[in-house]
Write an enzyme that holds these catalytic residues in place. Structure first.
Site, PDB file in Angstrom:
ATOM      1  N   SER A  21      11.470 -71.378 -76.379  1.00 31.50           N
ATOM      2  CA  SER A  21      11.382 -70.578 -75.146  1.00 31.50           C
ATOM      3  C   SER A  21      10.228 -71.033 -74.235  1.00 31.50           C
ATOM      4  O   SER A  21      10.420 -71.104 -73.015  1.00 31.50           O
ATOM      5  CB  SER A  21      11.259 -69.090 -75.483  1.00 31.50           C
ATOM      6  OG  SER A  21      12.475 -68.645 -76.059  1.00 31.50           O
ATOM      7  N   LYS A  68      12.269 -57.312 -83.052  1.00 26.43           N
ATOM      8  CA  LYS A  68      13.138 -56.762 -81.995  1.00 26.43           C
ATOM      9  C   LYS A  68      13.392 -55.253 -82.122  1.00 26.43           C
ATOM     10  O   LYS A  68      13.498 -54.559 -81.118  1.00 26.43           O
ATOM     11  CB  LYS A  68      14.479 -57.504 -81.974  1.00 26.43           C
ATOM     12  CG  LYS A  68      14.377 -58.911 -81.387  1.00 26.43           C
ATOM     13  CD  LYS A  68      15.766 -59.522 -81.291  1.00 26.43           C
ATOM     14  CE  LYS A  68      15.714 -60.938 -80.790  1.00 26.43           C
ATOM     15  NZ  LYS A  68      17.064 -61.506 -80.601  1.00 26.43           N
ATOM     16  N   ASP A  91      20.210 -60.383 -74.758  1.00 25.28           N
ATOM     17  CA  ASP A  91      20.986 -61.260 -75.652  1.00 25.28           C
ATOM     18  C   ASP A  91      22.492 -61.202 -75.369  1.00 25.28           C
ATOM     19  O   ASP A  91      23.157 -62.233 -75.271  1.00 25.28           O
ATOM     20  CB  ASP A  91      20.736 -60.896 -77.125  1.00 25.28           C
ATOM     21  CG  ASP A  91      19.435 -61.481 -77.645  1.00 25.28           C
ATOM     22  OD1 ASP A  91      18.963 -62.486 -77.071  1.00 25.28           O
ATOM     23  OD2 ASP A  91      18.888 -60.948 -78.634  1.00 25.28           O
ATOM     24  N   ALA A 117      27.573 -58.768 -88.625  1.00 26.58           N
ATOM     25  CA  ALA A 117      27.373 -57.375 -88.222  1.00 26.58           C
ATOM     26  C   ALA A 117      25.886 -57.048 -88.165  1.00 26.58           C
ATOM     27  O   ALA A 117      25.470 -55.921 -88.383  1.00 26.58           O
ATOM     28  CB  ALA A 117      28.093 -56.451 -89.208  1.00 26.58           C
ATOM     29  N   GLY A 118      25.076 -58.074 -87.857  1.00 22.20           N
ATOM     30  CA  GLY A 118      23.627 -57.877 -87.773  1.00 22.20           C
ATOM     31  C   GLY A 118      23.201 -57.550 -86.345  1.00 22.20           C
ATOM     32  O   GLY A 118      24.008 -57.085 -85.535  1.00 22.20           O
ATOM     33  N   ALA A 144      22.287 -59.494 -83.777  1.00 26.06           N
ATOM     34  CA  ALA A 144      22.899 -60.265 -82.683  1.00 26.06           C
ATOM     35  C   ALA A 144      24.323 -59.790 -82.437  1.00 26.06           C
ATOM     36  O   ALA A 144      24.776 -59.725 -81.285  1.00 26.06           O
ATOM     37  CB  ALA A 144      22.872 -61.752 -83.014  1.00 26.06           C
TER      38      ALA A 144
HETATM   39  N1  LIG Z   1      22.074 -68.392 -79.504  1.00 27.41           N
HETATM   40  C1  LIG Z   1      21.188 -67.423 -79.390  1.00 27.41           C
HETATM   41  O1  LIG Z   1      20.565 -67.218 -78.342  1.00 27.41           O
HETATM   42  C2  LIG Z   1      20.942 -66.479 -80.540  1.00 27.41           C
HETATM   43  C3  LIG Z   1      20.375 -65.216 -80.297  1.00 27.41           C
HETATM   44  C4  LIG Z   1      20.171 -64.338 -81.375  1.00 27.41           C
HETATM   45  C5  LIG Z   1      20.507 -64.752 -82.654  1.00 27.41           C
HETATM   46  N2  LIG Z   1      21.035 -66.004 -82.843  1.00 27.41           N
HETATM   47  C6  LIG Z   1      21.410 -66.435 -84.197  1.00 27.41           C
HETATM   48  O2  LIG Z   1      22.338 -65.498 -84.710  1.00 27.41           O
HETATM   49  C7  LIG Z   1      22.249 -65.439 -86.124  1.00 27.41           C
HETATM   50  C8  LIG Z   1      22.284 -63.990 -86.583  1.00 27.41           C
HETATM   51  O3  LIG Z   1      21.150 -63.317 -86.075  1.00 27.41           O
HETATM   52  P1  LIG Z   1      20.924 -61.749 -86.330  1.00 27.41           P
HETATM   53  O4  LIG Z   1      19.738 -61.382 -85.544  1.00 27.41           O
HETATM   54  O5  LIG Z   1      22.176 -60.997 -86.147  1.00 27.41           O
HETATM   55  O6  LIG Z   1      20.553 -61.727 -87.891  1.00 27.41           O
HETATM   56  P2  LIG Z   1      20.707 -60.483 -88.891  1.00 27.41           P
HETATM   57  O7  LIG Z   1      20.556 -59.189 -88.205  1.00 27.41           O
HETATM   58  O8  LIG Z   1      19.816 -60.813 -90.034  1.00 27.41           O
HETATM   59  O9  LIG Z   1      22.247 -60.575 -89.404  1.00 27.41           O
HETATM   60  C9  LIG Z   1      22.669 -61.692 -90.140  1.00 27.41           C
HETATM   61  C10 LIG Z   1      24.190 -61.707 -90.268  1.00 27.41           C
HETATM   62  O10 LIG Z   1      24.559 -62.915 -90.933  1.00 27.41           O
HETATM   63  C11 LIG Z   1      25.285 -62.580 -92.128  1.00 27.41           C
HETATM   64  N3  LIG Z   1      24.976 -63.585 -93.171  1.00 27.41           N
HETATM   65  C12 LIG Z   1      23.766 -64.075 -93.504  1.00 27.41           C
HETATM   66  N4  LIG Z   1      23.884 -65.000 -94.489  1.00 27.41           N
HETATM   67  C13 LIG Z   1      25.206 -65.078 -94.781  1.00 27.41           C
HETATM   68  C14 LIG Z   1      25.970 -65.843 -95.690  1.00 27.41           C
HETATM   69  N5  LIG Z   1      25.389 -66.736 -96.510  1.00 27.41           N
HETATM   70  N6  LIG Z   1      27.310 -65.695 -95.711  1.00 27.41           N
HETATM   71  C15 LIG Z   1      27.925 -64.818 -94.869  1.00 27.41           C
HETATM   72  N7  LIG Z   1      27.263 -64.057 -93.984  1.00 27.41           N
HETATM   73  C16 LIG Z   1      25.913 -64.188 -93.926  1.00 27.41           C
HETATM   74  C17 LIG Z   1      24.829 -61.198 -92.501  1.00 27.41           C
HETATM   75  O11 LIG Z   1      25.796 -60.607 -93.335  1.00 27.41           O
HETATM   76  P3  LIG Z   1      25.375 -59.355 -94.295  1.00 27.41           P
HETATM   77  O12 LIG Z   1      25.451 -58.134 -93.416  1.00 27.41           O
HETATM   78  O13 LIG Z   1      26.389 -59.385 -95.367  1.00 27.41           O
HETATM   79  O14 LIG Z   1      23.978 -59.634 -94.780  1.00 27.41           O
HETATM   80  C18 LIG Z   1      24.757 -60.553 -91.110  1.00 27.41           C
HETATM   81  O15 LIG Z   1      26.048 -60.235 -90.624  1.00 27.41           O
HETATM   82  C19 LIG Z   1      20.974 -66.192 -86.467  1.00 27.41           C
HETATM   83  O16 LIG Z   1      21.347 -67.483 -86.931  1.00 27.41           O
HETATM   84  C20 LIG Z   1      20.249 -66.354 -85.160  1.00 27.41           C
HETATM   85  O17 LIG Z   1      19.462 -67.527 -85.096  1.00 27.41           O
HETATM   86  C21 LIG Z   1      21.268 -66.869 -81.820  1.00 27.41           C
END
Ligand SMILES: NC(=O)c1ccc[n+]([C@@H]2O[C@H](COP(=O)([O-])OP(=O)(O)OC[C@H]3O[C@@H](n4cnc5c(N)ncnc54)[C@H](OP(=O)(O)O)[C@@H]3O)[C@@H](O)[C@H]2O)c1
Length: 290
Positions: free
Chosen positions: A22, A71, A107, A133-134, A136
């Site tokens: 960023s 966040k 986001d 379902a996290g 993001a």
């Molecule tokens: N492009 C962008 O600007 C942007 C912005 C924000 C985030 N992101 C990316 O989005 C991703 C998710 O972020 P978040 O904030 O939502 O994270 P989070 O709240 O920790 O949620 C993680 C999600 O990934 C799932 N997961 C993790 N490991 C897994 C595995 N081995 N197999 C299957 N499902 C798995 C989790 O499932 P469970 O519920 O079963 O644990 C949950 O649904 C990250 O990689 C982040 O870098 C990108």
């Protein structure tokens, strides 16, 4: 760069924060627009978050981005929260308006804006499947649902998280059909048959050789496969989709557009997207992340 007593400060709080790209994106915009500002990364331990937020007021910092893991936690330290950030339950942007700290979440906007700009996709009336379902997923769903898709299926490793997310959204968006499925190797083929857009919103794909086991072959040839992971720029999910001749959409645009929206909230100025993208790509090549 000439830093003086008048230079306005922007920045990002995260822990860790050494991987963030960023600063590269925002400082490139500041430079090209000739603004008297600087964007700095601040490593803030969770135990210091409240002190750091008070520091925004104390130091007269103009605006701050918030990233992992702060966040959700930051919400309780702010004076006002935008409607969208309230719905999402998380903040990624703080605006300091004369000492009043206002929390926003850009986001979901960033994701939808990049879908529109990069592939011209309009979610209205479409059948969409999201994996994850996290935090993001919640952000993207909030903006996506407002665009009136016909149906959204939420697939997640932990089914109960998908179910509670679908329940929360169903009550707010009764016209959208919500379905939930547990993520396993045999995701029902029938769930993929008439999908217009499939989005990976999990962290799977960030590590080499890590891939979601989804039978992309079951998607119609017109489907778009989107991944919000941007490092690598092309995940193995997107590579597989491309091989099948499907249109793909990567995660970098979301990062850029959420940053551009934050910049607009702080300065009132439209950030040049091309400049942000070029700076982000350069920073990623030398090993960054958000
Ligand atoms: N492009 C962008 O600007 C942007 C912005 C924000 C985030 N992101 C990316 O989005 C991703 C998710 O972020 P978040 O904030 O939502 O994270 P989070 O709240 O920790 O949620 C993680 C999600 O990934 C799932 N997961 C993790 N490991 C897994 C595995 N081995 N197999 C299957 N499902 C798995 C989790 O499932 P469970 O519920 O079963 O644990 C949950 O649904 C990250 O990689 C982040 O870098 C990108």
């Amino acid at each position: 760069m000439n830093i003086t007593g008048k230079t306005k400060i922007l920045g990002i709080f995260g822990y860790p924060v050494n991987h963030t790209i960023s600063p590269a994106m925002h400082n490139a915009v500041i430079k090209i627009l000739g603004l008297d500002m600087v964007y700095l990364p601040f490593e803030v331990k969770p135990s210091n978050l409240q002190h750091a937020v008070n520091g925004i007021r104390g130091l007269g910092i103009l605006g701050i981005n918030i990233t992992i893991p702060h966040k959700k936690a930051v919400v309780k330290f702010l004076d006002k929260i935008s409607e969208e950030a309230k719905l999402i339950g998380a903040v990624n942007t703080i605006v300091n308006k004369d000492g009043c700290l206002i929390g926003h979440n850009t986001d979901g906007y960033g994701y939808i804006a990049s879908l529109k700009q990069e592939i011209g996709f309009n979610p209205k009336g479409k059948n969409i499947i999201i994996i994850g379902a996290g935090g993001a997923a919640r952000g993207i769903l909030t903006t996506l649902a407002a665009k009136k898709p016909k149906a959204i299926t939420i697939v997640n490793r932990t089914l109960s998280r998908a179910v509670s997310l679908a329940r929360a959204f169903k009550s707010r968006f009764p016209d959208i059909q919500f379905k939930t499925i547990a993520l396993n190797e045999n995701i029902l083929k029938t769930s993929l048959e008439d999908v217009n857009l499939l989005i990976n919103i999990t962290s799977v794909g960030m590590k080499k050789n890590e891939a979601l086991k989804i039978q992309l072959e079951a998607l119609p040839k017109t489907a778009i496969v989107s991944d919000i992971v941007y490092n690598p720029l092309e995940t193995s999910l997107l590579k597989r989709a491309k091989k099948l001749g499907l249109m793909t959409h990567g995660g970098l645009g979301m990062l850029i557009h959420q940053g551009a929206k934050s910049f607009k909230l702080w300065t009132g100025i439209d950030a040049p997207i091309k400049v942000m993208r070029k700076a982000a790509l350069k920073a990623l090549k030398i090993g960054g992340g958000r």
